[in-house]
Scaffold this motif. Sequence first.
Motif, short mmCIF file in Angstrom:
data_model
loop_
_atom_site.label_atom_id
_atom_site.label_comp_id
_atom_site.label_asym_id
_atom_site.label_seq_id
_atom_site.Cartn_x
_atom_site.Cartn_y
_atom_site.Cartn_z
N ILE A 54 0.83 -1.20 0.00
CA ILE A 54 0.00 0.00 0.00
C ILE A 54 0.87 1.25 0.00
CG2 ILE A 54 -1.80 1.29 1.20
CD1 ILE A 54 -2.71 -1.34 2.45
N ILE A 55 0.67 2.08 -1.01
CA ILE A 55 1.31 3.39 -1.08
C ILE A 55 0.24 4.45 -0.87
CG2 ILE A 55 2.59 5.02 -2.53
CD1 ILE A 55 3.63 2.62 -4.11
N ILE A 56 0.39 5.25 0.16
CA ILE A 56 -0.53 6.37 0.37
C ILE A 56 0.12 7.63 -0.19
CG2 ILE A 56 -1.53 7.91 2.10
CD1 ILE A 56 -2.36 5.57 3.69
N VAL A 57 -0.62 8.32 -1.04
CA VAL A 57 -0.13 9.54 -1.68
C VAL A 57 -0.65 10.75 -0.91
CG1 VAL A 57 0.00 10.86 -3.81
CG2 VAL A 57 -0.13 8.36 -3.92
N PHE A 58 0.28 11.50 -0.32
CA PHE A 58 -0.11 12.74 0.34
C PHE A 58 0.11 13.90 -0.61
CE2 PHE A 58 1.04 16.68 2.49
CZ PHE A 58 -0.05 16.86 3.31
N THR A 59 -0.97 14.61 -0.91
CA THR A 59 -0.91 15.82 -1.72
C THR A 59 -1.50 16.95 -0.89
OG1 THR A 59 -1.17 14.53 -3.74
CG2 THR A 59 -1.62 16.88 -3.89
N ASN A 60 -0.75 18.02 -0.71
CA ASN A 60 -1.19 19.07 0.21
C ASN A 60 -2.37 19.87 -0.36
OD1 ASN A 60 -0.15 21.14 -1.49
ND2 ASN A 60 1.83 21.11 -0.45
N LEU A 61 -2.93 20.72 0.47
CA LEU A 61 -4.16 21.43 0.09
C LEU A 61 -3.95 22.36 -1.10
CD1 LEU A 61 -5.49 22.23 3.68
CD2 LEU A 61 -6.44 20.58 2.06
N ASN A 62 -2.79 23.01 -1.17
CA ASN A 62 -2.51 23.88 -2.31
C ASN A 62 -2.48 23.10 -3.62
OD1 ASN A 62 -2.06 26.66 -1.27
ND2 ASN A 62 -0.49 25.64 -0.05
N ASP A 63 -1.81 21.96 -3.59
CA ASP A 63 -1.70 21.15 -4.81
C ASP A 63 -3.02 20.49 -5.17
OD1 ASP A 63 0.93 21.87 -5.06
OD2 ASP A 63 1.73 20.05 -4.14
N LEU A 64 -3.80 20.10 -4.15
CA LEU A 64 -5.13 19.57 -4.43
C LEU A 64 -5.99 20.61 -5.13
CD1 LEU A 64 -6.37 17.51 -1.33
CD2 LEU A 64 -5.87 16.68 -3.64
N ALA A 65 -5.93 21.85 -4.62
CA ALA A 65 -6.71 22.94 -5.24
C ALA A 65 -6.28 23.14 -6.69
CB ALA A 65 -6.54 24.22 -4.44
N ARG A 66 -4.98 23.12 -6.92
CA ARG A 66 -4.46 23.28 -8.29
C ARG A 66 -4.95 22.16 -9.19
NH1 ARG A 66 1.32 21.47 -8.47
NH2 ARG A 66 0.14 19.51 -8.45
N ASN A 67 -4.86 20.91 -8.70
CA ASN A 67 -5.29 19.76 -9.50
C ASN A 67 -6.78 19.80 -9.80
OD1 ASN A 67 -2.64 18.94 -9.33
ND2 ASN A 67 -3.03 17.31 -7.83
N LEU A 68 -7.56 20.19 -8.80
CA LEU A 68 -9.00 20.28 -9.00
C LEU A 68 -9.35 21.36 -10.03
CD1 LEU A 68 -10.16 19.94 -5.30
CD2 LEU A 68 -10.75 18.36 -7.16
N GLU A 69 -8.62 22.46 -10.00
CA GLU A 69 -8.86 23.54 -10.96
C GLU A 69 -8.50 23.08 -12.38
OE1 GLU A 69 -9.81 27.52 -12.27
OE2 GLU A 69 -10.50 26.06 -10.78
N ILE A 70 -7.42 22.33 -12.51
CA ILE A 70 -7.04 21.80 -13.82
C ILE A 70 -8.13 20.86 -14.33
CG2 ILE A 70 -5.41 20.28 -15.01
CD1 ILE A 70 -3.22 21.43 -13.19
N ARG A 71 -8.64 20.01 -13.44
CA ARG A 71 -9.71 19.08 -13.83
C ARG A 71 -10.97 19.84 -14.23
NH1 ARG A 71 -9.66 13.58 -12.27
NH2 ARG A 71 -7.71 12.89 -11.34
N ARG A 72 -11.29 20.90 -13.50
CA ARG A 72 -12.50 21.68 -13.83
C ARG A 72 -12.39 22.24 -15.24
NH1 ARG A 72 -13.83 26.62 -14.62
NH2 ARG A 72 -11.78 27.42 -14.03
N LYS A 73 -11.22 22.75 -15.60
CA LYS A 73 -11.03 23.33 -16.92
C LYS A 73 -11.12 22.28 -18.02
CE LYS A 73 -8.31 27.28 -15.38
NZ LYS A 73 -6.99 27.97 -15.40
N ASN A 74 -10.99 21.01 -17.61
CA ASN A 74 -11.14 19.91 -18.57
C ASN A 74 -12.53 19.27 -18.50
OD1 ASN A 74 -8.54 20.01 -19.74
ND2 ASN A 74 -7.67 18.96 -17.97
#
Length: 264
Positions: A139-159
Amino acid sequence: MANYYNKYLKYKTKYLELKSNNMEHNNIDMIGGGKNNKFILVDGTSSAGKSTICKYFSKINFLCFQIDNYFNDKRIKFDNIFKKIKNKYGETDKIYDYEPVKYMINDAVKTNKNILFDHFSQKEIINYMNTKKYNNLYIIIVFTNLNDLARNLEIRRKNGDRRSVFAFEQFSERYIKCKNNDLQKIEVINRKKFKNLLLKYFKYGFKSEEKLIKFSNDIFSNMNIMDDNDHFIKLRNEYKYDYLLITTNKTKTDIFNELNKIIL
């Protein structure tokens, strides 16, 4: 923090897609063992970067199985399953959580290949693999901080992806405030900075600023944070893992090199 309404909307959407989806699932016909295969679970919140890691592993002799591909699997007869549902609390969640996992794992085992699972919830995979006596899950748990989550979510929204702020609820269910000297501490978070992230990117998901601020407060309250000071967080004790991948300030190359060291 209760997120029943969000889960209800998610399950309702998946169910309607199941009913209306006319695309047949591409069944896997390969026959093989499984107990000697290498199974890796990449576990993290939505938009943590699991799909990117999955694509990388597919280049190094792993087959990637993503849970999103199984919510619409036409082999899962939800209508028939609900006819036999037990009148117990949590049965609806249990059905929607476990049935896709069963088909995903069974398909993976049949391939007799090294497997990577991409899922946002580890409990169902661990439990089902234990019932099948497959004890070689890494099991690998991926920690992505709140700033990067927000960035990734915004990229997904634009797609065209509409998942919005649900990932932050998942984040608050995984991590919790800890002391500065805790050896398991991961990173500092701050409620005021998080509220500003919401104001910058996610106002469209709330009816008013009051609702947005309440959401921000609820997210941090769920992690036992009640103020706007800096606080360290750690993974909650109930989460199991063999490796914690912290992605903060790392390039894709950095992350892939780190994974190579622990897997290959």
